[in-house]
Every structure is written in C-alpha cells, then in structure tokens.
Design an enzyme around this catalytic site. Structure first.
Site, short mmCIF file in Angstrom:
data_model
loop_
_atom_site.label_atom_id
_atom_site.label_comp_id
_atom_site.label_asym_id
_atom_site.label_seq_id
_atom_site.Cartn_x
_atom_site.Cartn_y
_atom_site.Cartn_z
N ALA A 268 40.96 41.02 37.29
CA ALA A 268 41.05 42.57 36.94
C ALA A 268 42.41 42.84 37.82
O ALA A 268 42.90 41.76 38.39
CB ALA A 268 40.08 43.56 37.63
N MET A 269 42.91 43.94 37.66
CA MET A 269 44.35 44.15 38.22
C MET A 269 44.37 45.85 38.58
O MET A 269 43.79 46.67 37.73
CB MET A 269 45.40 44.09 36.92
N ASN A 271 46.65 48.24 38.82
CA ASN A 271 47.64 49.04 38.45
C ASN A 271 47.24 50.35 38.99
O ASN A 271 46.18 50.88 39.00
CB ASN A 271 47.78 48.97 36.80
N GLU A 304 39.44 45.97 43.66
CA GLU A 304 40.77 46.71 42.85
C GLU A 304 40.93 48.13 43.27
O GLU A 304 42.18 48.74 43.67
CB GLU A 304 40.66 46.89 41.16
N GLU A 326 46.34 40.55 49.29
CA GLU A 326 45.22 40.08 48.89
C GLU A 326 44.22 39.74 49.99
O GLU A 326 42.94 39.76 50.02
CB GLU A 326 45.36 38.73 47.94
#
Ligand code: B3K
Ligand code: ZN
Length: 880
Positions: A268-269, A271, A304, A326
């Site tokens: 996943a990202m 943004n 996320e 991270e």
C-alpha cells in the site's frame, strides 16, 4: 549484460536542492491512448544552496516532452536540454514560473511506477521516484510544494476523479468529459502525490477527531468488491483513535480516502489523504480472508494512516533516511497490533520474520545499514533492514527511555520538524533532547550493518551467592564494512530458580527489593554483570521479549530448555525455548540415517502443551509450530536443504504419530460454535485446530481425512476452509486433494485474492509444488504475468517457501527462477529484482547448490539491457 554500470548515489554527496517549488498546478487530460500532463511550477532559488550559477535541473523518465515555457514564454528547443533523465535549463532567474507539458502512456506502463492503468482505472505510485514518470520535476523528498490538481476524463468511464487534499471545484466539459480539481494545503514531496480515475463504488463513513472535527472517510473499490470494505474501514477508525490516544496525533485534512487496486508492486502507499492499497491488503470478508489476512490488513491500514504524521507531516530529507519514516511507522503499527491483539504473539511473529529473513539479508551480499551510505536503485532498498530492523531500533529507544520519555521525544520530534524533510539523526536528537539521555553510541545502529552476536557465559559462585554473566559482543563484517565498533544493546534478562520462580536481580549485596527483570545495557566488547544473593545456580532467561535484534549464543542444555518452556514468565522466551529445543533435535538428525532416535523429551514437551488447557492457547498455538525450513537454513553453515527438510519431516511425523490422540482431542476441543470472531482466543483456537489437522493428514490418518473434508465443505470462514485445503494439499491423499482444489477454484474463481491463495497453497507445498506443476500453474487462465500478486503467489511462494522443490539438486529450480527474472526484467524491473532474493543467498548453501545458484545469477547478469534494479542485486551478489 549492461555495458554501462549504473551510477552509485552516496549519502556523503548530499546537497540541498538548488531550487525550491512553492506551488505546483497540475492538469491531467486522461485518454485511452495516453495522457497529457500540464504542470506549472512556481519556483525560486534556494537561499541555502551554495550551488553556483542559474542552472535548473529537473528529473524525468519515459516522458514525451511537448513544450516548456518560462514565465509564460515558450522556450525554443535550444534553450533547454533533455538528456539522461534530466531536463536542464541553463539560465533561470531567482524566481520564476515554469510550465511543462508532457505526454505519457499509462495504458502501456507495466512497471507500475508513475501513472498507470489497472483493471480499467488510472492510478499512481510515485514513491520513490515515480513522479518523474509523470512530468519533469525536482523529484526528491526535500522539495516540498503545495499541489493543486485538475483531472479531466470521460465521465462515463471515469466518474470518480481523485487526488490529494480537498475537492475544490468540479464541472462538465465538452464531449462527455468532466473534471474535478483538488487542492492539498499541506506542502509535500512529489512521492506523496496520487491520482485515481475510475468507475468505482464509494463507501462512506466518518470519524470525529479529539478536537471535534468531523472527517469524511471514503473507500473506493470496484463495484464487485463493495462487500469487502467494512473491516478496513473499521480498522481505519480504530487507527485514528489510537494515534490520538497513544501519540496525540490528530488527522489534519477534512477527508481521508482509501482506494483498492489489483495491480500494485507492494502492499500500500501512504499518499497524502489518498492511500492506495493493493487489493489483497485491504479487501476482506469472512468468506474470503483468513485470520492472517485480516491481521495483515489491520496492520497495513494502520501503518499507512500513521504515516500521515510519521512520513507525511514530517518527511525524509533524502532516501538514505527512508527508515526515519518506515522504521518508526512499523514500530507504531506493531504497538497498535499488540494493543488490539495478543502482544506476545505479535512479538513472536515479528521476531520470527526478523530472525528468519532480516538476519539473512544482514548476512548476505545486499547487507546495508538501517541508514544506508549508498545505493544504485532506491527501489531495492525497501528492505527488511529498513523496515523491520529499523523498527527494532526505534523499539530499543522506546525501551531505553521508557514509554513516557519516548512520548515526550516523539512530541518534540513532531513539533520541531512539522512540515520539514529531516534525517534519522534529527529523530534521535529529539529523543535525546526530550529524555536527557546520551544516544551517541546508540547511533551506530543506524550506521553499521550486520547482526551483532552476543556470546554469553555464566558462572555461579556458591560461596558468595553471586551469579555472573560474562557477555562478549561482536558485529560481523558486511560488504564494505569491517572492524566495527561495539554497539549499545539493551539486553533484558531474568533468572529462574529450580522451582521456576523469578529471582530478584540485586546488583550489590545490600540492594533490597531488586526487580526480577533487568535491561542490562551492553556497550563494550566484553562486560561482566554480577547478581547477588543467588544461592543456587539459576537458569538464565536471556534477551527477554527479544529486547534487541541480535543473535545470542548460550549453551543451553535440553533440560534447561524444557524447564524454560514450562516455567519462563516471559512469554516470548517460553516460546523461544521450545523453538530452540526443536531446532536442537532437528539439527541433530540432519544427515543422520533414519534409525537415529528422536529425543523422547520433545514428544513429552509437546504432549504437555497439547494437554494443559490452562495454558494461554494463543501461545500454545505458536509453540506448536515447528521452526520453518527457512529458519533452519538461516541457522546452518552450509545448508543442505533436502537433508534439513528430511530431518524436519521426521520430527513432524514422529510427533504426529506419537501424539495422535492428543491432536484429535485438540481438534475436537477447538470446534467453534457461534459467530466467527477475530479475538486472540478464537484465532488461537482455529490455528490449533488447523495445525492438528495438518499434522494428522501429514501421517495419512483416515479419521482426520474425514474431518478435513467436512471442515473444507462446511467451514463458514476462509481460515478453516483454507486450513483444510492446505492440509489436504500437503497430504498423500491424491484424489481428495485434487477434488478439494477443483472445488475451491470453482467456488472462488471470480475472486482474485482467493485465487492468489489457491496458487500459493500449491506452489508452497512440497507435495504438490514441484517444478512441472509450477509451470502448469503459470499456464493457468487465472495467471497473469502483469499482475505482481499472481507472480508472487506462484513464483515467490515456490522459490521462497517451497525450499526442497526450489533447491532441487539438479538446479532446475534456479534455472527456472532465472528465466522468470529475465522475463520480468523488461516489464516490471522492481518485481524482477525482488524475485532474485533467494538466489542472492548462494553462499549459505552447500557448494554443490551454491555453484548452480551462481550460474543462474550469471545467466541473469548476461541478459541484454538488464534494468538497473536487477543489475544492482545480481552484481552485488556475484561480487560477494
Ligand atoms: N511507502 C510505501 C512503500 C513504497 C515502496 C516504493 N517502492 C509503503 C509503506 O511503507 O507504507
Ligand atoms: Zn511505510
């Protein structure tokens, strides 16, 4: 072979950007045969830059440049240069507006970086360097700008048009087209930009923040997935509340969106305001997702979301600092998972991953520090070291400071650096400043690669009642790093007396009320710790709760391990004692003939686990899992996989035969009545049942076969259905296995996430996943080379989990993987580079295997036009 060697980027060469972007205005015209991107940048010279001249350099990749204008004046081609992934304008003023128009082809973008199409929708992935595949831009995280994004597309095919921030305008255009404009008030690096356009179903919910603001929550999925959103939405709301309560972090925009896409290179990202997820990491229902999938989804949704602060509001100065966001965010999501589930089980799972896979990475050719000093391709550095070891490093700071000071440190970090792009050193500094602790030696955890080894000896002085631990520390050499310094290691210990009572750990003869657990701070190459008032030789419980990512060598006897298995008050070490015992037994059988006796004490220990229902069943479920073949390989010097596999199989079969009655009773005891629940107890019950079933089918038990068939048919959830399928697949019951696989496919063929499970159950199974069958799966209608999940579920599962099949002595597994990597190198280099990993470990294996693995690597190296991604991994592996 590549004729040019890709450039290496060094942290030591970092320079601040010469120009900054205050504002970027984007306009996307989306069509079926491509997309036109209009970008206008409001730029100014960076006052902090010492770079001479007025030269502007922007990054670009796979772009067709249509026009460039400076302050409204279109530039003639002589006024700029487009070469080697850069657009260079030799002479720009101190402040200016630059407009660039590019043409891109999302429909042909198989790399899945930048703007691409997946199942008919447009979506983006910009981290780390994907934005440069959209337009020319200073694509580095320390350039932070406010984004305004207008998306134009056909209304019927793309009714939903999304980007970061808040929607500010929308309307109709000619030819059935429409537009929506989004504005993100928070300056951000380009890697956090996102765009989505598609025919998607919207799921709405809301969340009221601690200060009373109402946030609009939305999930966007393909209509067929509308019923698979509830769990992720709930996990999102729980994450939002948790981050307020535990870290004091409130959400900042008015809207938060999650989109599910099928073709995605990773999980996943994050943004800004528009998280994009791999469908397999967000969509779930009781019928289609296993307990493990639900837990993964919960952790990733949280991860996320938590990035909104640890990553977005405070971001990385450069990609060497990747673990800043991270490592910290993995630590945060691990704390969240521990809080909502079983903390001991979570710790066991994380330590297992670390010890199995990260330790292997740290001992291999790609070993790098948590803050690397150089890289060729940053996409190769989204590693277990950056994420998992990075998490352990933050956890150690947490443990050294304690929860209150750690919170003070994180508050200071967020306050001091809000809106900035910073370094891991800034993070440590905030922790130091808030706590008053000196973490200078601790910083070596970020700089030195390799897993520290602690060698522990002990002695008991009965006369004086003193017990001593003598601890020696070494940090192994890794590529490019030798002669390392001792690190600062928090080493949690306890001592158990003969009755299993934890003893007070008095550091002096007159210390009273001493604690029964201490975190020893190891800072030197050799240290001695003395504990007073210890009358009898105790059993040490070392590295409790896995307090540091290190290897510990202490010569436990089997008796001591059995004792810790039933008495240690630290749940993690109780589990670990069982693992150590099983490892010792398995290792003693490797390479021996089948006549060699299996230590009866192992059966006794497992019998106790199965019979004693007063034990924490979540822990028992974990304790019943034998150490994986991957972990046994990691522990071996020159691994001979078939022998390791054989020895482990012997132990498994012996346990199953000896404990048949107990396993059947365990199976019956954990039949679950009533509604499916995701509590730690219910999850443990299903895990125990399915383990028992798997073991019994492994030995061909016909009574268990009947149980498996009925469980397979009647299960009301995927954990049990897949558990039964896996047990059948790994059994010798060929007919029933085929029937079950066919029935399963028939039932779930329209669900890509379940089909992926169906592939991987077969590919990871030694009984089924031999190479001819793997090739057969690649020909299956449901297989798709362009879909990373499918590739991972067949090829990744085969090479990563089905060790005896992959390490076939004839080398066919290696040749196969090399073929796959060469094939994918052209279409998706990121995925190709990931798949090489098992071959990079060639040194770990017996020479007959290692040689053939090298040959396979060479055959990849010799491919024409090899990508930078694969080149780096293969080159470093062969150089080692
Ligand atoms: N930040 C992304 C990973 C991006 C990987 C790019 N190759 C997901 C995450 O860690 O949350
Ligand atoms: Zn992350």
């Amino acid at each position: 072979m590549r004729t040019d060697q890709p450039q290496t980027i060094y942290l030591s060469e970092y320079q601040v950007p010469a120009y900054l972007v205050d504002q970027i205005d984007l306009r996307f015209e989306l069509f079926e045969d491509g997309a036109r991107v209009h970008s206008t940048l409001t730029m100014r010279r960076n006052p902090e830059s010492g770079a001479p001249g007025q030269r502007l350099e922007l990054d670009g990749d796979s772009l067709i440049l249509e026009s460039v204008a400076l302050d409204g004046q279109t530039l003639i081609p002589d006024a700029y240069e487009e070469a080697d992934g850069k657009l260079v304008i030799a002479d720009v003023p101190g402040q200016f507006e630059l407009s660039v128009v590019t043409w891109i082809e999302p429909q042909n973008n198989t790399r899945l970086e930048g703007l691409y199409k997946s199942s008919g929708m447009f979506c983006t992935q910009c981290e780390a360097e994907g934005f440069r595949c959209i337009t020319y831009y200073p694509d580095r995280p320390d350039v932070m700008a406010r984004f305004r994004t207008r998306i134009e597309a056909d209304r019927q095919s793309y009714p939903v048009l999304l980007s970061n921030g808040n929607p500010v305008e929308q309307g109709e255009l000619e030819n059935g087209r429409h537009f929506v404009t989004w504005e993100d008030p928070f300056p951000k690096p380009a890697y956090l930009f996102a765009l989505v356009a598609g025919d998607l179903t919207e799921k709405r919910d809301s969340f009221t923040t601690c200060s009373g603001r109402e946030i609009d929550l939305r999930m966007y999925v393909e209509p067929r997935n509308a019923e698979k959103c509830d769990f992720a939405m709930d996990a999102l709301k729980r994450s939002m509340r948790w981050d307020e309560e535990v870290y004091g972090r409130e959400y900042d925009l008015d809207i938060f969106m999650i989109v599910a896409v099928d073709d995605f290179n990773m999980g996943a990202m994050e943004n800004k305001g528009l998280n994009i997820f791999n469908s397999s990491c967000v969509l779930a229902s009781q019928d289609t997702a296993t307990d493990a999938t639900f837990q993964r989804i919960e952790a990733i949704v949280a991860h996320e979301y938590f990035h909104n602060w640890s990553g977005n509001r405070v971001t990385c100065r450069d990609w060497f600092q990747l673990s800043l966001k991270e490592g910290f965010t993995v630590f945060r999501d691990a704390q969240f998972s521990a809080d909502v589930g079983s903390p001991t089980v979570k710790r066991i799972e994380d330590a297992t991953l670390l010890r199995t896979a990260q330790f292997a990475e740290d001992a291999g050719p790609m070993a790098h520090p948590v803050r690397p000093a150089s890289y060729m391709e940053i996409a190769n550095f989204y590693t277990l070291t950056i994420y998992e070891k990075g998490e352990e490093v933050v956890r150690m700071i947490h443990n050294l400071l304690g929860p209150e000071l750690f919170r003070k440190g994180s508050d200071l970090y967020f306050e001091r650096h809000d809106g900035q792009a910073v370094t891991t050193d800034d993070f440590v500094k905030a922790m130091e400043d808030a706590s008053g602790r000196d973490l200078s030696q601790f910083r070596l955890w970020y700089e030195q690669a390799g897993t520290p080894v602690l060698t522990v000896e002990d002695e008991h002085d009965a006369e004086q009642g003193i017990y001593r631990l003598i601890i020696r520390q070494t940090v192994p050499d890794t590529p490019g790093q030798t002669n390392k310094k001792p690190q600062h290691i928090p080493f949690a210990v306890g001592l158990l007396d003969e009755h299993g009572q934890v003893l007070p750990l008095a550091l002096t003869a007159d210390e009273h009320n001493a604690p029964t657990e201490r975190v020893l701070e190891i800072t030197g190459a050799e240290q001695v710790f003395e504990f007073h008032g210890i009358e009898e030789p105790p059993v040490p419980s070392l590295l409790r709760d896995f307090s540091a990512p290190v290897r510990v060598r202490y010569p436990y006897t089997r008796e001591q391990l059995l004792f810790l298995m039933s008495h240690d008050t630290d749940g993690f070490n109780r589990w670990d004692a069982g693992q150590k015992l099983a490892i010792d037994v398995i290792e003693s059988l490797v390479g021996e003939d089948d006549g060699k006796e299996i230590d009866p004490r192992l059966v006794g220990a497992y019998r106790t686990l199965l019979n004693d229902t007063s034990l924490d069943q979540a822990l028992v479920a974990k304790m019943l899992q034998l150490p994986s073949e991957n972990y046994l390989v990691e522990l071996a010097d020159e691994a001979d996989v078939p022998s390791i596999h054989h020895a482990r199989e012997r132990v498994l079969q012996h346990l199953a035969v000896s404990l048949r009655e107990e396993l059947l009773a365990c199976y019956q005891r954990h039949q679950q009545a009533g509604d499916y629940q995701l509590t730690p107890e219910a999850i443990a019950g299903r895990s125990l049942r399915n383990t028992a079933l798997g073991w019994l089918l492994h030995i061909g038990d016909v009574e268990a076969l009947a149980l498996a068939r009925s469980q397979f048919e009647q299960a009301d959830n995927m954990t049990d259905r897949l558990g039964a399928l896996r047990a059948l697949v790994n059994s010798g019951f060929d007919k029933e296995r085929t029937e079950a696989l066919d029935a399963f496919y028939e039932r779930f063929q329209n669900d890509p996430q379940v089909v992926e499970m169906w592939f991987s159950v077969q590919a990871a199974s030694f009984k089924m996943g031999q190479l001819p069958h793997i090739r057969h799966l690649l020909e299956h209608d449901a297989f798709d080379w362009k879909n990373p999940n499918k590739v991972r579920s067949v090829v990744g599962a085969f090479a990563g989990q089905n060790l005896p099949a992959f390490h076939n002595p004839d080398g066919s597994g290696y040749g196969f993987l090399a073929d796959v990597v060469r094939r994918l190198d052209d279409s998706n280099p990121q995925i190709a580079a990931r798949l090489v990993t098992p071959l990079t470990r060639w040194k770990k294996f017996a020479p007959a295997y290692g040689r053939q693995m090298r040959t396979a690597l060479e055959s990849i190296r010799d491919k024409k036009g090899l990508s930078k991604d694969v080149y780096e991994v293969v080159y470093k592996s062969l150089a080692d």
